[in-house]
Design an enzyme around this catalytic site. Sequence first.
Site, short mmCIF file in Angstrom:
data_model
loop_
_atom_site.label_atom_id
_atom_site.label_comp_id
_atom_site.label_asym_id
_atom_site.label_seq_id
_atom_site.Cartn_x
_atom_site.Cartn_y
_atom_site.Cartn_z
N ALA A 100 -3.97 -7.85 -3.51
CA ALA A 100 -3.50 -6.51 -3.87
C ALA A 100 -4.69 -5.59 -4.12
CB ALA A 100 -2.64 -6.60 -5.13
N GLY A 101 -4.51 -4.33 -3.78
CA GLY A 101 -5.49 -3.30 -4.13
C GLY A 101 -4.70 -2.09 -4.56
N HIS A 102 -4.69 -1.81 -5.85
CA HIS A 102 -3.87 -0.73 -6.39
C HIS A 102 -4.78 0.41 -6.84
CE1 HIS A 102 -0.21 -3.57 -7.18
NE2 HIS A 102 -0.60 -3.55 -5.92
N ARG A 162 -10.10 -2.41 5.79
CA ARG A 162 -9.65 -2.37 7.19
C ARG A 162 -8.81 -1.11 7.46
NH1 ARG A 162 -6.57 -8.00 7.72
NH2 ARG A 162 -6.03 -7.47 5.57
N THR A 196 -8.37 -3.20 -0.43
CA THR A 196 -8.98 -4.49 -0.72
C THR A 196 -10.05 -4.84 0.31
OG1 THR A 196 -7.04 -5.31 -1.86
CG2 THR A 196 -8.49 -6.97 -0.95
N GLN A 214 2.21 -6.04 -3.24
CA GLN A 214 2.62 -6.11 -1.84
C GLN A 214 3.92 -5.32 -1.58
OE1 GLN A 214 1.59 -9.59 -3.20
NE2 GLN A 214 -0.39 -8.73 -2.75
N GLY A 268 1.49 3.00 -2.57
CA GLY A 268 1.08 3.89 -3.66
C GLY A 268 1.59 3.38 -5.00
N LYS A 269 1.77 2.05 -5.07
CA LYS A 269 2.33 1.45 -6.30
C LYS A 269 1.41 1.65 -7.50
CE LYS A 269 2.54 -2.54 -4.25
NZ LYS A 269 2.10 -2.09 -2.92
N THR A 321 2.78 -12.46 3.28
CA THR A 321 1.87 -13.09 2.32
C THR A 321 2.54 -14.37 1.81
OG1 THR A 321 0.46 -12.69 0.41
CG2 THR A 321 2.69 -11.74 0.31
N ASP A 330 0.81 -1.22 0.00
CA ASP A 330 0.00 0.00 0.00
C ASP A 330 0.84 1.28 0.00
OD1 ASP A 330 -2.20 -1.68 0.13
OD2 ASP A 330 -2.30 -1.59 2.32
N GLY A 368 0.24 13.83 -4.23
CA GLY A 368 -1.19 13.66 -4.03
C GLY A 368 -1.61 12.40 -4.76
P1 GDP Z 1 -0.73 0.27 -3.52
O1 GDP Z 1 -1.30 -1.02 -3.03
O2 GDP Z 1 0.74 0.37 -3.26
O3 GDP Z 1 -1.08 0.55 -4.95
O4 GDP Z 1 -1.40 1.43 -2.64
P2 GDP Z 1 -2.97 1.57 -2.31
O5 GDP Z 1 -3.68 1.99 -3.53
O6 GDP Z 1 -3.44 0.37 -1.59
O7 GDP Z 1 -2.91 2.72 -1.24
C1 GDP Z 1 -2.34 3.97 -1.53
C2 GDP Z 1 -3.38 5.07 -1.25
O8 GDP Z 1 -2.73 6.32 -1.23
C3 GDP Z 1 -4.44 5.18 -2.31
O9 GDP Z 1 -5.61 5.66 -1.71
C4 GDP Z 1 -3.86 6.23 -3.27
O10 GDP Z 1 -4.86 6.92 -4.01
C5 GDP Z 1 -3.21 7.16 -2.29
N1 GDP Z 1 -2.00 7.86 -2.78
C6 GDP Z 1 -1.01 7.40 -3.59
N2 GDP Z 1 -0.02 8.32 -3.69
C7 GDP Z 1 -0.39 9.35 -2.91
C8 GDP Z 1 0.23 10.59 -2.57
O11 GDP Z 1 1.36 10.91 -2.96
N3 GDP Z 1 -0.47 11.42 -1.73
C9 GDP Z 1 -1.69 11.10 -1.23
N4 GDP Z 1 -2.28 11.95 -0.42
N5 GDP Z 1 -2.29 9.95 -1.54
C10 GDP Z 1 -1.65 9.08 -2.34
P1 IMO Z 2 -0.81 -4.23 -2.25
O1 IMO Z 2 -0.34 -4.81 -3.55
C1 IMO Z 2 -1.06 -4.50 2.09
C2 IMO Z 2 -1.16 -8.52 3.86
C3 IMO Z 2 -2.46 -8.83 4.55
C4 IMO Z 2 -1.96 -9.73 5.67
C5 IMO Z 2 -0.86 -10.52 4.98
C6 IMO Z 2 -1.29 -11.90 4.48
O2 IMO Z 2 -2.12 -3.54 -2.32
O3 IMO Z 2 0.26 -3.43 -1.59
P2 IMO Z 2 -2.79 -12.62 2.40
O4 IMO Z 2 -4.23 -12.36 2.10
O5 IMO Z 2 -1.85 -12.15 1.35
O6 IMO Z 2 -2.54 -14.06 2.78
O7 IMO Z 2 -2.50 -11.78 3.74
O8 IMO Z 2 -0.43 -9.75 3.86
N1 IMO Z 2 -1.28 -8.07 2.45
C7 IMO Z 2 -1.21 -6.79 2.06
N2 IMO Z 2 -1.11 -5.66 2.81
N3 IMO Z 2 -1.09 -4.44 0.74
C8 IMO Z 2 -1.17 -5.57 0.00
O9 IMO Z 2 -1.10 -5.54 -1.35
C9 IMO Z 2 -1.28 -6.81 0.66
N4 IMO Z 2 -1.40 -8.09 0.25
C10 IMO Z 2 -1.39 -8.84 1.35
O10 IMO Z 2 -3.08 -7.66 5.04
O11 IMO Z 2 -1.37 -8.96 6.68
MG MG Z 3 -2.87 -1.68 -1.84
#
Ligand code: GDP
Ligand code: IMO
Ligand code: MG
Length: 423
Positions: free
Chosen positions: A39-41, A300, A297, A221, A15-16, A236, A13, A412
């Site tokens: 994953a949730g991107h 939480r 995802t 991840q 910000g990938k 994971t 998470d 942002g």
């Molecule tokens: P990922 O799993 O690494 O792709 O990250 P997630 O999407 O799960 O979580 C990143 C969160 O931060 C998302 O809500 C993005 O929209 C947000 N985000 C990403 N880059 C930035 C940033 O530079 N600033 C702010 N404020 N939010 C960001």
């Molecule tokens: P992205 O790609 C954050 C964490 C889960 C849990 C552990 C094991 O969005 O960064 P799993 O369901 O994989 O067996 O859970 O790994 N986890 C993540 N945390 N971002 C993720 O992906 C994750 N993928 C798994 O929360 O702690």
């Molecule tokens: Mg994510």
Amino acid sequence: MGVTVMVGAQWGDEGKGKIADVLSAECDLMARCNGGNNAGHTIVIDGVQHILHLVPSGIFRPGVRCCVGRGVIVDPFVLLDEIDYVKSTGADVSTLLIDYACHLILPIHKTLDAAQEALMGKSALGTTKRGIGPCYADKQYRLGVRLEDLLFDYDFAAKMEMCYVRHAPVLEAAGVSADFSVDLDAVLGVADRLRQFAGDVGAEVRSYITEGKRVFVEGAQGLLLDPDHGTYPYVTSSTIHPAVAASGIGIPGTKVDEVLGVVKAYQTRVGAGPMPTELDGDVADMIRDRGGEYGATTGRPRRVGWLDLPLLRYAVETAGINSIALTKLDVLAGMDELFVCDAYEMASETVGTFGQPFGRIWDAKPVLKEMEPFEGGWDGISTYDELPAAARLYIEFVEDAVGASVRYVSTGPGRDEIVTKKP
Ligand code: GDP
Ligand code: IMO
Ligand code: MG
């Protein structure tokens, strides 16, 4: 032209998705190499937020070939829903290619994941309950079914039945059940819709490389969730280390010439496990609220803490990160007090880098360094020099501390909210 692998440098998470979407403008092919729909991107384009779990983040960029490599495990129902979603935005999904060798997450894997978490009680890992662990375990145990088994009927029903039979005693002990016939019909029912997206991702990526095209691998991840290199068992089940990214898409490792680490300006973690710089109280609530730190995802609330430099140094060194995309620094703007963890105190020693044995992390006491706070109001910023001086000091401190240069600073969530820092 070589291949760039993007890797999360913390616990996911970082910000990938945002960084991948931005950099999709400079790539011809983007591929996912690991994980599944745990994953949730998140991507924000023109103020509209999209959350992707399986489809590569380049899908909104016309002309970018989007591949899901064999290192990824695929829940067929989630994939099809996501494809429908992407289509509904008007994006072209004909660029999508899913590798024949991807293992399928079956309904029983989700049941097993939830049952195991319930059985573990207080020791539960806090998984996403998407069936990730059981599916990868079956893959290694050679009980899994692959997309090609389904599409070409390589004894698909018999293989799937064997998987269900082998897991029956575990399910019975946990007091839950799985209905093989119902699940088989459901999976067979989506085969035809999957067929048009299936193919040989390795061959496709290799041909792009041969033609000198730009390939970007979107790791999921973060390194600290890697089973070998992370905070085991709170990890994971797929490899996150960039060395395995090439295998996850089916190309030679020698083709990778850049490892881009995505680093959040502070620490977050979803699920259980050690987190030395974890905060609670008002500061934690403020960062969580301002950063929208809720799982993309599972929804939480994410645990939050100060940036952990001992762990980041470890990640940079272990993963071979040559350049960094720093995200969410804007979230820290306007805070009265700002800290980073520069070292740990452990057993009367002060250490700046972390390493084995990893179990010591439970006793690590962060040594905090106070940083100069900086102001926000970063809308419209388009160059590095427009950032407040104290924010630049924060960035340059991190670079010096970990020995890798920051190439991008995300200011942002939006696609346009990014500045490039010249080396
Ligand atoms: P990922 O799993 O690494 O792709 O990250 P997630 O999407 O799960 O979580 C990143 C969160 O931060 C998302 O809500 C993005 O929209 C947000 N985000 C990403 N880059 C930035 C940033 O530079 N600033 C702010 N404020 N939010 C960001
Ligand atoms: P992205 O790609 C954050 C964490 C889960 C849990 C552990 C094991 O969005 O960064 P799993 O369901 O994989 O067996 O859970 O790994 N986890 C993540 N945390 N971002 C993720 O992906 C994750 N993928 C798994 O929360 O702690
Ligand atoms: Mg994510």
